[in-house]
Write an enzyme that holds these catalytic residues in place. Structure first.
Site, short mmCIF file in Angstrom:
data_model
loop_
_atom_site.label_atom_id
_atom_site.label_comp_id
_atom_site.label_asym_id
_atom_site.label_seq_id
_atom_site.Cartn_x
_atom_site.Cartn_y
_atom_site.Cartn_z
N ARG A 149 0.84 -1.19 0.00
CA ARG A 149 0.00 0.00 0.00
C ARG A 149 0.88 1.25 0.00
NH1 ARG A 149 -2.06 -3.60 3.88
NH2 ARG A 149 -4.17 -4.38 3.42
N LYS A 173 -1.99 -3.10 7.99
CA LYS A 173 -3.13 -2.63 8.76
C LYS A 173 -3.22 -3.39 10.08
CE LYS A 173 -6.14 -1.00 5.05
NZ LYS A 173 -7.46 -1.12 4.41
N HIS A 246 -2.68 3.25 -6.10
CA HIS A 246 -3.28 1.95 -5.78
C HIS A 246 -3.43 1.08 -7.03
CE1 HIS A 246 -4.58 0.30 -2.00
NE2 HIS A 246 -5.60 -0.32 -2.58
N ARG A 249 -0.80 -1.50 -7.08
CA ARG A 249 -1.14 -2.64 -6.22
C ARG A 249 -2.13 -3.56 -6.94
NH1 ARG A 249 -1.40 -4.34 -0.75
NH2 ARG A 249 -3.48 -4.78 0.08
N HIS A 272 -4.00 -9.02 3.01
CA HIS A 272 -5.45 -9.03 3.23
C HIS A 272 -5.80 -9.98 4.37
CE1 HIS A 272 -6.53 -7.61 -1.12
NE2 HIS A 272 -6.30 -6.61 -0.30
N TYR A 281 -10.12 -9.54 -7.47
CA TYR A 281 -9.23 -9.56 -8.63
C TYR A 281 -9.56 -10.69 -9.59
CZ TYR A 281 -6.57 -6.22 -5.90
OH TYR A 281 -6.21 -5.13 -5.17
#
Length: 300
Positions: A149, A173, A246, A249, A272, A281
């Site tokens: 990210r 995250k 992004h 990514r 994730h 995706y």
């Protein structure tokens, strides 16, 4: 509605200490709660116990009247549900008024990605004889070569990178760490920048920092700065498409899946938490496979 503002600071501490929330996540929580607080004041609702299903429906109607997307509305509801769950735990409220409110179904937006030809133009846009050109090339190689990210790239330090092993330690995250591999192109671009261009940029500031990527003043680059750098590279490459960081990514994940990488591996590389975040995706790769079939099969 003093109960909301009086509990905002302890709630932020709760997010930081117990939830390990990132500064960006906390910022969104604060914005969402402030939006709801402003709505309550406008409606002259003065006590938290007055918040019921009717009040929440009125709040949702106002959000949709403001043309807020389903994704944004869903995020605001999730923020408020978490906040009132905290207030319930602290016995500020007797119940969580958002506990029974279901989140709106989100639109499935297929992520934008770059085709290989467009990426090649970007990779040849930088002047590698200059410090900024070396930085731009390294930045591009890292974003596309690792799929990290923009916020993770912003926080990257010298100590996070192992050039010999070709891996970097990423703080994702929820402050979850993961190791991400990178290839020879990113390795050579990083090596060149850290050996030469980065030192020249650092000399301009007269300061010391362990952040990898620096701006033209020699200070750590921000997420907004990364977007500005990428926009300039797009202009230099004479691309007519809009590119945001992004997309690199998205391109990383899409190209891996197109070449046969399994979903679980891509999930881990992207950081994730849930596989469903990675599965979006597959919509892109299905379109890609259909295009290959139509272009290649004699009976298509």
């Amino acid at each position: 509605m003093n109960a909301i503002y009086h509990n905002m600071e302890p709630f932020v501490q709760y997010l930081q200490i117990e939830k390990n929330a990132s500064p960006y996540t906390i910022q969104y929580y604060q914005q969402d709660i402030s939006t709801f607080h402003a709505f309550l004041e406008k409606e002259a609702l003065r006590h938290v116990e007055e918040i019921d299903d009717g009040v929440i429906r009125l709040f949702l109607t106002e959000l949709y009247d403001m043309k807020q997307s389903r994704r944004t509305v869903s995020r605001k509801l999730s923020s408020l549900r978490t906040f009132f769950r905290y207030l319930e735990r602290e016995e500020v409220v007797s119940r969580n008024p958002f506990g029974r409110i279901s989140l709106p179904k989100q639109d499935k937006n297929i992520p934008d990605f770059l085709y290989q030809e467009e990426l090649e133009k970007l990779f040849h846009a930088s002047d590698l004889t200059t410090p900024l050109g070396q930085r731009n090339q390294a930045l591009l190689e890292v974003l596309y070569g690792t799929g990290i990210r923009v916020s993770e790239c912003e926080q990257l330090t010298i100590g996070d990178i192992d050039l010999q092993l070709g891996t970097m330690l990423i703080m994702g995250k929820g402050r979850k760490e993961r190791y991400v591999p990178f290839g020879d192109f990113a390795k050579h671009a990083l090596q060149r920048f850290m050996d030469s261009g980065r030192k020249e940029l650092l000399d301009k500031s007269g300061e010391t920092t362990d952040r990898v990527f620096l701006n033209h003043r020699g200070r750590p680059v921000t997420s907004r700065g990364i977007r500005t750098i990428l926009n300039k590279m797009v202009d230099d490459a004479a691309l007519t498409i809009h590119v945001h960081p992004h997309m690199l990514r998205h391109s990383f994940a899409t190209h891996l899946l197109n070449e046969g990488a399994d979903m679980r591996s891509v999930q881990e590389l992207l950081g994730h938490e849930h596989l469903s975040s990675t599965q979006i995706y597959t919509h892109v790769t299905k379109d890609y496979l259909q295009q290959i079939y139509r272009n290649s099969h004699p009976r298509a």
